[in-house]
Design an enzyme around this catalytic site. Sequence first.
Site, mmCIF file in Angstrom:
data_model
loop_
_atom_site.group_PDB
_atom_site.id
_atom_site.type_symbol
_atom_site.label_atom_id
_atom_site.label_comp_id
_atom_site.label_asym_id
_atom_site.label_seq_id
_atom_site.Cartn_x
_atom_site.Cartn_y
_atom_site.Cartn_z
ATOM 1 N N LYS A 253 0.833 -1.206 0.000
ATOM 2 C CA LYS A 253 0.000 0.000 0.000
ATOM 3 C C LYS A 253 0.863 1.249 0.000
ATOM 4 O O LYS A 253 0.556 2.233 -0.668
ATOM 5 C CB LYS A 253 -0.925 0.020 1.223
ATOM 6 C CG LYS A 253 -2.114 -0.915 1.103
ATOM 7 C CD LYS A 253 -3.098 -0.673 2.232
ATOM 8 C CE LYS A 253 -4.253 -1.655 2.187
ATOM 9 N NZ LYS A 253 -5.143 -1.495 3.353
ATOM 10 N N LYS B 39 -11.480 -3.966 -4.031
ATOM 11 C CA LYS B 39 -12.682 -3.153 -4.103
ATOM 12 C C LYS B 39 -12.363 -1.687 -4.337
ATOM 13 O O LYS B 39 -13.257 -0.879 -4.480
ATOM 14 C CB LYS B 39 -13.567 -3.353 -2.874
ATOM 15 C CG LYS B 39 -12.969 -3.063 -1.527
ATOM 16 C CD LYS B 39 -14.049 -3.438 -0.507
ATOM 17 C CE LYS B 39 -13.594 -3.692 0.893
ATOM 18 N NZ LYS B 39 -12.672 -2.750 1.476
ATOM 19 N N LYS C 113 -4.891 -9.623 -6.840
ATOM 20 C CA LYS C 113 -6.130 -9.889 -6.119
ATOM 21 C C LYS C 113 -7.248 -8.944 -6.554
ATOM 22 O O LYS C 113 -6.994 -7.770 -6.784
ATOM 23 C CB LYS C 113 -5.862 -9.692 -4.617
ATOM 24 C CG LYS C 113 -6.885 -10.312 -3.708
ATOM 25 C CD LYS C 113 -6.712 -9.840 -2.270
ATOM 26 C CE LYS C 113 -7.635 -8.676 -2.005
ATOM 27 N NZ LYS C 113 -7.804 -8.278 -0.628
#
Length: 340
Positions: A116, A202, A199
């Site tokens: 991140k 969202k 992955k």
Amino acid sequence: MTENSKKRVLSGIQPSGNLTIGNYLGALKQWVAEQETYECYFCVVDLHAITVPQDPVKLRAKTREVAALYIAAGLDPDKVTIFVQSHVSAHAELAWILTCLAPMGWLNRMTQFKDKAAKQQQDTISSGLLNYPTLMAADILLYQAHAVPVGDDQRQHLEYTRDLAQRFNHMYGDTFILPEVMIPKAGARIMGLDNPLSKMSKSEATDSHAIYLLDTPSKVKKVVMRAVTDSLGQISFSDIPDRAGINNLLTIYQSLTQLSQEQTEARFAGKGYGDLKKSVVEVVNATLEPLQRRYSEIIDEEKYLDGILARGADKAQQMANRTLREVKEKIGLLPTGLSS
Ligand code: TRP
């Protein structure tokens, strides 16, 4: 089994972005299956969402949306405790106490943080993002959870939680139960339809990346029919990177139909990729249709949903505050003269 002898489960999803079929298969679907056997706590982790900037109006709306999706997916508010993380202040309090126990080195090693952080400008990354796993540990440890049902990507955070719990227990005496990670056998890791090597997320901007739980049937059809595959023309499970697209579609199909891998492959023997995609569209839409119907009933019933969250917070507080009180006492914080 009486209420008290049931083992406890806790899990949560962030109210950021739109929930995907990956959240459904990796988390929600297993939560629903567990509500009969465990004492369950499911929270909407809004304090985790603010580790990256959020629009206040959207954050509030998403928090209700995620809670409504929990119920729409089949969680029964009479059987499980559904609540919003920030409604139970013990989460932030225990997180701080654990922060003071957590070596920086452990946090710096977290792969999710590294991933991140790599996507953000170095000087704007919040220290909350680094401390994210400590807040997650607090979520879990406050409820003395025995098991934590999550997708495959949360394994390292669970190990961190156990390490922290062990450290606390070692320093102050047995306090926390060491939680086990609980990963579904199939569907723990659903990949992006546009890029089956990463992955399904969202918070991905592109249109062809994910199946969202609130997508219309025609939108589902569009992204699935466009999903990246390969040119081998072979429908079988595989962990070869080139075959990740087909593997992912098969995994979605298998998890939604509850078939075995063999049964799934047999169903597509002699068929083409177009047939597989059409079948995926069918099972996805058959799953989403009742979920969305339930969702639209709930989201418009403001009082109903807010009532569930208020009751949930009440119940969660009882459990969480009991643990927090014990922790505060053990580490030497002075109790208020008023506390019983
Ligand atoms: N980190 C989890 C995720 O991104 C969300 C989460 C926060 C969580 N607190 C938790 C999951 C406690 C399980 C238990 O999926």
